[in-house]
Design an enzyme around this catalytic site. Structure first.
Site, mmCIF file in Angstrom:
data_model
loop_
_atom_site.group_PDB
_atom_site.id
_atom_site.type_symbol
_atom_site.label_atom_id
_atom_site.label_comp_id
_atom_site.label_asym_id
_atom_site.label_seq_id
_atom_site.Cartn_x
_atom_site.Cartn_y
_atom_site.Cartn_z
ATOM 1 N N HIS A 128 -1.635 -9.818 -14.749
ATOM 2 C CA HIS A 128 -2.765 -8.035 -14.944
ATOM 3 C C HIS A 128 -3.428 -7.381 -13.995
ATOM 4 O O HIS A 128 -2.854 -7.288 -13.467
ATOM 5 C CB HIS A 128 -3.900 -9.514 -15.437
ATOM 6 N N HIS A 130 -6.135 -6.221 -13.021
ATOM 7 C CA HIS A 130 -7.156 -6.087 -12.119
ATOM 8 C C HIS A 130 -6.457 -5.854 -10.441
ATOM 9 O O HIS A 130 -5.454 -6.140 -9.864
ATOM 10 C CB HIS A 130 -8.150 -7.294 -11.982
ATOM 11 N N ASP A 132 -7.559 -7.017 -7.830
ATOM 12 C CA ASP A 132 -6.725 -7.808 -6.970
ATOM 13 C C ASP A 132 -5.572 -8.972 -7.542
ATOM 14 O O ASP A 132 -5.523 -9.544 -6.478
ATOM 15 C CB ASP A 132 -8.229 -9.003 -6.713
ATOM 16 N N HIS A 133 -4.547 -8.240 -8.045
ATOM 17 C CA HIS A 133 -3.517 -8.546 -8.689
ATOM 18 C C HIS A 133 -2.622 -7.087 -8.574
ATOM 19 O O HIS A 133 -1.174 -7.305 -8.302
ATOM 20 C CB HIS A 133 -4.117 -8.841 -10.367
ATOM 21 N N HIS A 186 -9.181 -13.080 -20.346
ATOM 22 C CA HIS A 186 -9.670 -12.484 -19.259
ATOM 23 C C HIS A 186 -9.838 -10.980 -19.618
ATOM 24 O O HIS A 186 -10.523 -10.395 -19.572
ATOM 25 C CB HIS A 186 -8.772 -13.072 -18.144
ATOM 26 N N ASP A 205 -5.138 -14.795 -13.890
ATOM 27 C CA ASP A 205 -7.131 -15.725 -14.474
ATOM 28 C C ASP A 205 -7.287 -16.493 -15.361
ATOM 29 O O ASP A 205 -8.333 -15.966 -16.267
ATOM 30 C CB ASP A 205 -7.697 -14.075 -13.475
ATOM 31 N N HIS A 243 -6.375 -17.624 -7.910
ATOM 32 C CA HIS A 243 -7.294 -17.503 -7.080
ATOM 33 C C HIS A 243 -7.349 -18.978 -6.529
ATOM 34 O O HIS A 243 -7.455 -19.787 -7.150
ATOM 35 C CB HIS A 243 -8.648 -16.781 -7.287
HETATM 36 ZN ZN LIG Z 1 -8.034 -10.763 -12.882
#
Ligand SMILES: [Zn+2]
Length: 328
Positions: A128, A130, A132-133, A186, A205, A243
């Site tokens: 996805h 975001h 942090d990905h 998400h 996520d 995570h």
């Molecule tokens: Zn995420």
């Protein structure tokens, strides 16, 4: 005889510390035996070149144990810690040397991991959009010329995207079939990458060990439907999520289902692993079905803990569990 003693020596030197279901005393051996019978498994194990065993002897911390998970399918998976608690995953096809990375939060740890083995990077897979990905996308693409693969729904939000895939699409990673499963909830464009030949799924996520992602762009109904697609896979599917949240998730899970024996045992195992700095990922679908409250919306104990009526449907139960987790 010579081969056998070599193999024995290799096994004796395995620094594998994973305790989960005995799977990793000989990484991959269990699957080999189950799939093809013990004699074949033994022959296959003894014939595996030493280089394929290297991942089990990586230096300590979270990268040190049993990263060679699917020797029978020639796909090696290396966990790369990023940022505070993210995991990226390096995929390495032993036969062709092709390397991909799933969800590179940042470029530096990925570059370091590749440099250690003098490897190139061909693909970047994003579950996805975001940051942090996807934070490492642009730099890794510029450095290696790697192709970025992500959701067609989110093609405008995924940096550097080259190949847009949608739910139901099949894609090939160096001869390994990859099924794209749409898993919104998400985010609206979230996808999961399922490798049926290796029995692994990258869930980003959507599904964590003992939890699911926050509902930023989706409804409880969407998340429930996404989780249902994942739970329809074989129980021994290995789940690689985005995570390392398992320890804190276990505290919430225990608070609403304190009499779940499987959960109590798993939580103790998780606490032990984390106390040694060891990753709890991958988990298995079987374990999550037994312990993850978001896959246990029909549990009477959970429903009683959160005053969810017996008549409420699973999506409504998920909504209440998610709300409780958000406030935990
Ligand atoms: Zn995420």
């Amino acid at each position: 005889m010579q081969t056998i003693s070599k193999a024995s020596c290799t096994m004796a030197s395995f620094p594998c510390t994973r305790v989960k279901s005995g799977l990793c005393l000989w990484p991959g051996m269990k699957q080999l035996c189950l799939r093809k019978g013990l004699p074949y498994g033994l022959l296959r194990f003894l014939s595996i070149p030493f280089k394929t065993l290297w991942g089990a002897s990586r230096s300590l911390k979270v990268t040190q144990f049993c990263n060679v998970y699917n020797m029978s399918s020639s796909l090696q998976i290396e966990l790369v810690p990023c940022l505070k608690d993210n995991y990226a995953y390096l995929l390495h096809d032993v036969d062709t040397g092709t390397v991909g990375v799933v969800d590179p939060s940042e470029s530096r740890p990925i570059i370091d991991a590749l440099s250690r083995k003098n490897r190139n990077l061909t693909y970047i897979l994003n579950t996805h959009h975001h940051y942090d990905h996807t934070g490492g996308n642009v730099e890794l693409k510029a450095r290696y010329g790697a192709k970025v693969i992500g959701s067609g729904i989110d093609k405008d939000r995924i940096p550097g995207i080259d190949i847009a895939l949608n739910g139901g699409d099949k894609w090939m990673f160096a001869g390994h079939e990859v099924l794209v499963i749409e898993t919104p909830g998400h985010t609206r464009g979230h996808i999961s990458f399922y490798f049926p030949g290796s029995g692994v799924i990258f869930t980003g996520d959507t599904l964590f060990s003992l939890s699911c992602g926050k509902l930023f762009e989706g409804t409880p109904e969407q998340m429930f439907s996404s989780l249902k697609k994942i739970t329809a896979l074989p129980d021994d599917t290995n789940i690689y999520c985005g995570h390392e949240y398992t320890l804190s998730n276990s505290k919430f899970a225990l608070s609403i289902e304190p009499n779940n024996e499987a959960l109590k045992n798993y939580a103790a195992q998780v606490a032990h692993l984390r106390s040694k700095g060891v990753a709890t990922i991958p988990t298995t679908l079987k374990m999550e079905k037994m312990c993850n409250p978001f896959l246990r919306t029909s549990s009477m104990e959970i429903r009683q803990s959160l005053s969810i009526p017996a008549t409420a449907d699973d999506a409504e139960a998920l909504r209440v569990i998610r709300q409780a987790k958000d406030n935990f």
